[in-house]
Scaffold this active site. Structure first.
Site, PDB file in Angstrom:
ATOM      1  N   SER A 133       1.139  -1.294  -0.309  1.00 50.26           N
ATOM      2  CA  SER A 133       0.153   0.080  -0.189  1.00 50.26           C
ATOM      3  C   SER A 133       1.188   1.326   0.154  1.00 50.26           C
ATOM      4  O   SER A 133       1.863   1.088   0.529  1.00 50.26           O
ATOM      5  CB  SER A 133      -0.573  -0.473   1.510  1.00 50.26           C
ATOM      6  OG  SER A 133      -1.273   1.568   1.538  1.00 50.26           O
ATOM      7  N   TYR A 146      -2.426  -1.608  11.026  1.00 51.22           N
ATOM      8  CA  TYR A 146      -2.723  -2.116   9.661  1.00 51.22           C
ATOM      9  C   TYR A 146      -1.523  -0.797   9.019  1.00 51.22           C
ATOM     10  O   TYR A 146      -0.321  -1.895   7.909  1.00 51.22           O
ATOM     11  CB  TYR A 146      -3.168  -1.559   8.707  1.00 51.22           C
ATOM     12  CG  TYR A 146      -3.522  -1.733   7.581  1.00 51.22           C
ATOM     13  CD1 TYR A 146      -4.116  -2.456   7.269  1.00 51.22           C
ATOM     14  CD2 TYR A 146      -3.561  -0.461   6.274  1.00 51.22           C
ATOM     15  CE1 TYR A 146      -3.872  -2.697   5.519  1.00 51.22           C
ATOM     16  CE2 TYR A 146      -2.930  -0.456   4.949  1.00 51.22           C
ATOM     17  CZ  TYR A 146      -3.726  -1.719   4.843  1.00 51.22           C
ATOM     18  OH  TYR A 146      -3.760  -1.216   3.212  1.00 51.22           O
TER      19      TYR A 146
END
Length: 271
Positions: A133, A146
């Site tokens: 990401s 995360y």
């Protein structure tokens, strides 16, 4: 034609990747954690006039990972996509929740890579694609664990890329920005769960921003094209940014002093 294992294949980027690779003629095995989710994969492929294998796999189960690689492999390519979003402030995150994120999005991808490497060597090479990401590079409040898993994934992928390069095995990181998937449903749940806490305002503002941002997000298909191209490339790049937002963050974040970035985020979120 390559034989490819794709984890987390029942929705979002994983499902789009299975469809795209199957469309290009590759032999694909997509994993899901339940029969119902495996059926979702099969139904989506059928609608496209395509077929692929479905494999039951909980990536956090080491024995299952070993069994899948032993029985369904060897593979020419591995796409580590399985993951989930669980927005929480660091203070709100329990040890078990933190471990679940790290196990799913950091330990499990490297476990599967380790298990797939011997077969790739026997086949003369291969490609490991780790879906990270833009938050594997940058960090924002309310999603620290995360992002920790994605930062860790990037670090260990960089190490692995050098370690196995002489075997003809390529390690690729794909770094999407905002993509329209069901991962954003977790933002609503987090905002509701934060009601009555000191983070209520921050999560409420984050939810409002996310809803506006979704209008500009890219589709999962855009990421699947990048993944498929990387698998087919003779010399893939180490990293692929997907989306204008990802490119903007990658460009601007290193140039912005931490103190300035911290203050902007605090003021925006009301922290």
């Amino acid at each position: 034609m390559a034989r490819v294992l794709v984890t987390g294949a029942n929705s979002g980027i994983g499902l789009a990747t299975v469809i795209e690779l199957s469309r290009r003629g590759h032999e694909v095995a997509g994993t899901a954690r339940s029969d119902a989710k495996a059926t979702t994969i099969a139904d989506a492929l059928r609608e496209q006039g395509l077929t692929a294998e479905t494999v039951l796999l909980d990536v956090t189960d080491a024995a299952q990972c070993e069994a899948v690689v032993a029985t369904a492999g060897p593979f020419d390519a591995l796409v580590n996509n399985a993951g989930f979003g669980r927005p929480h402030a660091v203070e709100q995150t329990t040890d078990d929740e933190a471990r679940a994120m790290l196990e799913t999005m950091l330990v499990a991808p490297m476990r599967l890579a380790r298990l797939a490497l011997p077969g790739m060597r026997e086949r003369g090479g291969g490609t490991i694609v780790n879906v990270s990401s833009i938050y594997g590079r940058a960090t924002t409040p309310l999603n620290g664990w995360y992002q920790a898993s994605k930062h860790g994934l990037e670090a260990v992928s960089d190490a692995l890329r050098v370690e196995v390069a002489s075997d003809g095995i390529r390690v690729v990181l794909v770094e999407p920005g905002g993509i329209r998937t069901n991962i954003w449903d977790d933002v609503d749940a987090a905002a509701t769960g934060a009601e009555g806490t000191r983070y209520e305002t921050a999560f409420g503002r984050s939810r409002s921003m996310t809803k506006r941002w979704q209008l500009l997000m890219r589709e999962a298909d855009d990421v699947s094209l990048v993944i498929a191209d990387a698998i087919e490339a003779r010399r893939p790049k180490p990293r692929y940014l997907v989306g204008l937002d990802a490119r903007a963050i990658a460009l601007l974040e290193p140039l912005t002093p931490d103190s300035v970035l911290d203050e902007l985020q605090r003021r925006f979120l009301g922290l």
